[in-house]
Structure formats: structure tokens, C-alpha cells
Design a protein around this motif. Structure first.
Motif, PDB file in Angstrom:
ATOM      1  N   SER A   6      -6.129   9.616   7.979  1.00 31.28           N
ATOM      2  CA  SER A   6      -7.560   9.438   8.226  1.00 31.28           C
ATOM      3  C   SER A   6      -8.449  10.059   7.159  1.00 31.28           C
ATOM      4  O   SER A   6      -9.623   9.699   7.048  1.00 31.28           O
ATOM      5  N   ASP A   7      -7.908  10.969   6.354  1.00 29.20           N
ATOM      6  CA  ASP A   7      -8.714  11.574   5.299  1.00 29.20           C
ATOM      7  C   ASP A   7      -8.333  11.028   3.913  1.00 29.20           C
ATOM      8  O   ASP A   7      -8.725  11.612   2.897  1.00 29.20           O
ATOM      9  N   LYS A   8      -7.598   9.911   3.876  1.00 33.11           N
ATOM     10  CA  LYS A   8      -7.104   9.384   2.611  1.00 33.11           C
ATOM     11  C   LYS A   8      -7.724   8.031   2.268  1.00 33.11           C
ATOM     12  O   LYS A   8      -8.047   7.235   3.147  1.00 33.11           O
ATOM     13  N   ARG A   9      -7.861   7.809   0.950  1.00 33.27           N
ATOM     14  CA  ARG A   9      -8.314   6.512   0.438  1.00 33.27           C
ATOM     15  C   ARG A   9      -7.122   5.801  -0.177  1.00 33.27           C
ATOM     16  O   ARG A   9      -6.302   6.438  -0.843  1.00 33.27           O
ATOM     17  N   ALA A  10      -7.047   4.492   0.020  1.00 30.95           N
ATOM     18  CA  ALA A  10      -5.910   3.736  -0.502  1.00 30.95           C
ATOM     19  C   ALA A  10      -6.388   2.461  -1.177  1.00 30.95           C
ATOM     20  O   ALA A  10      -7.374   1.848  -0.760  1.00 30.95           O
ATOM     21  N   ILE A  11      -5.666   2.073  -2.213  1.00 32.38           N
ATOM     22  CA  ILE A  11      -5.856   0.782  -2.871  1.00 32.38           C
ATOM     23  C   ILE A  11      -4.530   0.053  -2.821  1.00 32.38           C
ATOM     24  O   ILE A  11      -3.492   0.619  -3.189  1.00 32.38           O
ATOM     25  N   VAL A  12      -4.551  -1.189  -2.353  1.00 26.35           N
ATOM     26  CA  VAL A  12      -3.351  -2.015  -2.319  1.00 26.35           C
ATOM     27  C   VAL A  12      -3.624  -3.259  -3.148  1.00 26.35           C
ATOM     28  O   VAL A  12      -4.491  -4.067  -2.800  1.00 26.35           O
ATOM     29  N   THR A  13      -2.903  -3.431  -4.238  1.00 26.28           N
ATOM     30  CA  THR A  13      -3.148  -4.591  -5.094  1.00 26.28           C
ATOM     31  C   THR A  13      -2.419  -5.813  -4.531  1.00 26.28           C
ATOM     32  O   THR A  13      -1.368  -5.694  -3.907  1.00 26.28           O
ATOM     33  N   GLY A  14      -3.030  -6.978  -4.743  1.00 28.39           N
ATOM     34  CA  GLY A  14      -2.426  -8.207  -4.237  1.00 28.39           C
ATOM     35  C   GLY A  14      -2.226  -8.178  -2.742  1.00 28.39           C
ATOM     36  O   GLY A  14      -1.142  -8.485  -2.235  1.00 28.39           O
ATOM     37  N   SER A  15      -3.289  -7.822  -2.007  1.00 29.04           N
ATOM     38  CA  SER A  15      -3.130  -7.521  -0.576  1.00 29.04           C
ATOM     39  C   SER A  15      -3.807  -8.517   0.358  1.00 29.04           C
ATOM     40  O   SER A  15      -4.115  -8.185   1.500  1.00 29.04           O
ATOM     41  N   THR A  16      -4.011  -9.743  -0.102  1.00 30.51           N
ATOM     42  CA  THR A  16      -4.630 -10.734   0.778  1.00 30.51           C
ATOM     43  C   THR A  16      -3.605 -11.484   1.612  1.00 30.51           C
ATOM     44  O   THR A  16      -3.977 -12.239   2.521  1.00 30.51           O
ATOM     45  N   ALA A  17      -2.312 -11.306   1.337  1.00 28.25           N
ATOM     46  CA  ALA A  17      -1.273 -12.008   2.093  1.00 28.25           C
ATOM     47  C   ALA A  17       0.048 -11.279   1.908  1.00 28.25           C
ATOM     48  O   ALA A  17       0.171 -10.373   1.076  1.00 28.25           O
ATOM     49  N   GLY A  18       1.039 -11.675   2.695  1.00 34.90           N
ATOM     50  CA  GLY A  18       2.402 -11.204   2.508  1.00 34.90           C
ATOM     51  C   GLY A  18       2.593  -9.709   2.672  1.00 34.90           C
ATOM     52  O   GLY A  18       1.970  -9.061   3.523  1.00 34.90           O
ATOM     53  N   ILE A  19       3.459  -9.148   1.838  1.00 39.38           N
ATOM     54  CA  ILE A  19       3.792  -7.727   1.928  1.00 39.38           C
ATOM     55  C   ILE A  19       2.570  -6.861   1.687  1.00 39.38           C
ATOM     56  O   ILE A  19       2.333  -5.880   2.396  1.00 39.38           O
TER      57      ILE A  19
END
Length: 264
Positions: A6-19
Motif C-alpha cells: 500500500s505504500d509502494k509505486r509500481a510500473i508494469v510495462t506492456g500491461s494492457t493484456a496477458g501476463i
């Protein structure tokens, strides 16, 4: 075990579908503030809406950008200068005869699958190091070890990111920033399902039959004997991103159903 991000920021690349989508969803469910990325605003917006529908309290935002270019990576960095968790999931694949793969295709696969992760990790890991905590992940594949004859260029990129992951973990030794590779096997992602659907239509059989045939003929060493789900891969990623995984670094974390026939 309760994972609280809850205190963390995350970036996920290529995250509109799948894994990538499943990882973003899992991180958001654990409380992280997650940035979704994709090449179009429409796809980014759809992904955010889908997660919000299941979890109205999810903390989500999006950046539409082509991370397969240096300019695109800089655009994301300008929009999100810092993050605590970086998931380098972006990747492309396509079966192609080795003798038909031209230089431009080799370069495209390297830029998208490898250099996007290098550029973003080079920036964001420095901030993590200064703040004394962070998680960097590279989505590899069992194809990094079992180089597929029909996708040599893809296997090469996955071997590369696994090497980079191990090396960066050593660079960040003693900083409380962990770096790991997540190593899925054949997974029911959007791209794989599209490939299997086309093959099923061509063979005149159902998608389910083609999935079973694909595993049997192409990954006969699989112990689970089926495709993994994106959610199964995401569970490993979310754990590796958690405080509980503080002693896990420099590893290739397998979610490949036993396809790789070694214990090491």
C-alpha cells in the motif's frame, strides 16, 4: 502470508493484456499505486477500467507510449520519474524460420524485448538505490534456456534479459534493491491464444484440442501438461515484489510448469 504494497509505486510495462495485465492487477490488489503502460490510450484506458471494475479502490493510472524506442522510454520517465517496483514485462514474439529473419526484425526484437528493460532499469534502479528499497523484475521465458527453433530471435532476447537481471542484482548488492527474472512457460496470454486459435482453425479442431496438442508436441517435458494462466505467473511476480521476498535476488523464478528438465 499477507502481501501489503500500500505504500509502494509500481510500473508494469506492456500491461494492457496477458501476463502484464495480470501482474498490474495483482499489484493493485496488494495496494500498490500502479502505472499501466501500452501503445494506445484506448488500450490503457480499457485495462484500467477492467481492473477498476473488479476492484473499485485500485490505485491506477496510465501512460500511452511506445517503449520499444529510446524516445518512448524517456516519455515514460518524464511522466513517472520514480517508482519502487519496476516490472519489465514488455515483449514481442513471432514464429519465423531462422533463414527468413532479416536484420530489421532482429533489431526490432532486441529494441523492444531487451533495450526497453535496460533503459528503464538504468533510470529507475538508481532512485531505488538512493531510497534504500526497490524491486526490479525482468520477464524472461523458458525459451531463454530451451531456445525454440521456430523463434531463435525471441529466445535470444529472453536469454539476454535473464543475464542482465543477474548482473544488475550484483550491481545492486547490499542496497535492499532486489532484481529477479520471472521465467514463465507457455502461458494463456493474448498473443499465445491468438496463435493457437489460428492453428486450431487451420487444423479444423477446437482451441482446447490445439492447446493440448501444442503442449504435447512442443513442450513434451511439461509436468503440468497444460498452458499456465497469466494469473499463475502474476502470483510469482507479486510475491517477488513484496517485502517478504527480501532474500530473493539474482534468481530466475520459474513458473514454467516443469518444462525445463533440470532441478537447478
Amino acid at each position: 502470508m499477507r502481501i501489503d504494497l500500500s505504500d509502494k509505486r509500481a510500473i508494469v510495462t506492456g500491461s494492457t493484456a496477458g501476463i502484464g495485465f495480470s501482474i498490474a492487477k495483482g499489484l493493485a490488489e496488494a495496494g500498490a499505486e500502479v502505472t499501466i503502460t501500452g501503445r494506445t490510450q484506448q488500450r490503457v484506458g480499457q485495462a484500467i477500467d477492467m481492473i477498476k471494475h473488479a476492484d473499485p479502490d485500485a490505485k491506477l493510472s496510465g501512460v500511452a507510449v511506445d517503449l520499444g524506442t529510446a524516445e518512448g522510454c524517456q516519455t515514460l520517465i518524464a511522466a513517472r520519474p520514480e517508482t519502487d517496483i519496476l516490472i519489465n514485462n514488455l515483449g514481442i514474439f513471432e514464429p519465423q524460420d531462422f533463414f527468413d529473419i532479416d536484420d530489421a526484425t532482429w533489431e526490432q526484437f532486441f529494441q523492444v524485448n531487451v533495450m526497453s528493460a535496460v533503459r528503464l532499469s538504468r533510470h529507475y534502479a538508481q532512485g531505488m538505490k538512493m531510497r534504500g528499497w526497490g524491486r526490479v523484475q525482468f520477464l524472461s521465458s523458458e525459451s531463454a534456456l530451451n531456445i525454440p527453433a521456430e523463434m531463435v530471435h525471441y529466445g535470444m532476447t529472453k536469454s539476454a534479459v535473464q543475464s542482465i537481471s543477474r548482473g544488475l542484482a550484483k550491481v545492486l548488492a547490499g542496497t535492499n534493491v532486489t532484481v529477479n527474472a520471472i521465467m514463465p512457460g507457455p502461458t494463456r496470454s493474448e498473443g499465445v491464444l491468438d496463435m493457437i486459435t489460428k492453428a486450431a482453425e487451420k487444423a479444423g479442431i477446437s482451441q482446447e484440442e490445439m492447446e493440448a496438442r501444442f503442449v504435447r508436441e512442443n513442450r513434451p517435458s511439461s509436468i503440468i501438461g497444460r498452458l499456465a494462466t497469466p494469473e499463475e505467473v502474476a502470483s510469482m511476480s507479486v510475491y517477488a515484489a513484496s517485502p517478504q521476498a527480501s532474500a530473493t535476488t539474482g534468481a530466475a523464478l520459474r513458473v514454467e510448469g516443469g518444462v525445463v528438465d533440470t532441478m537447478a
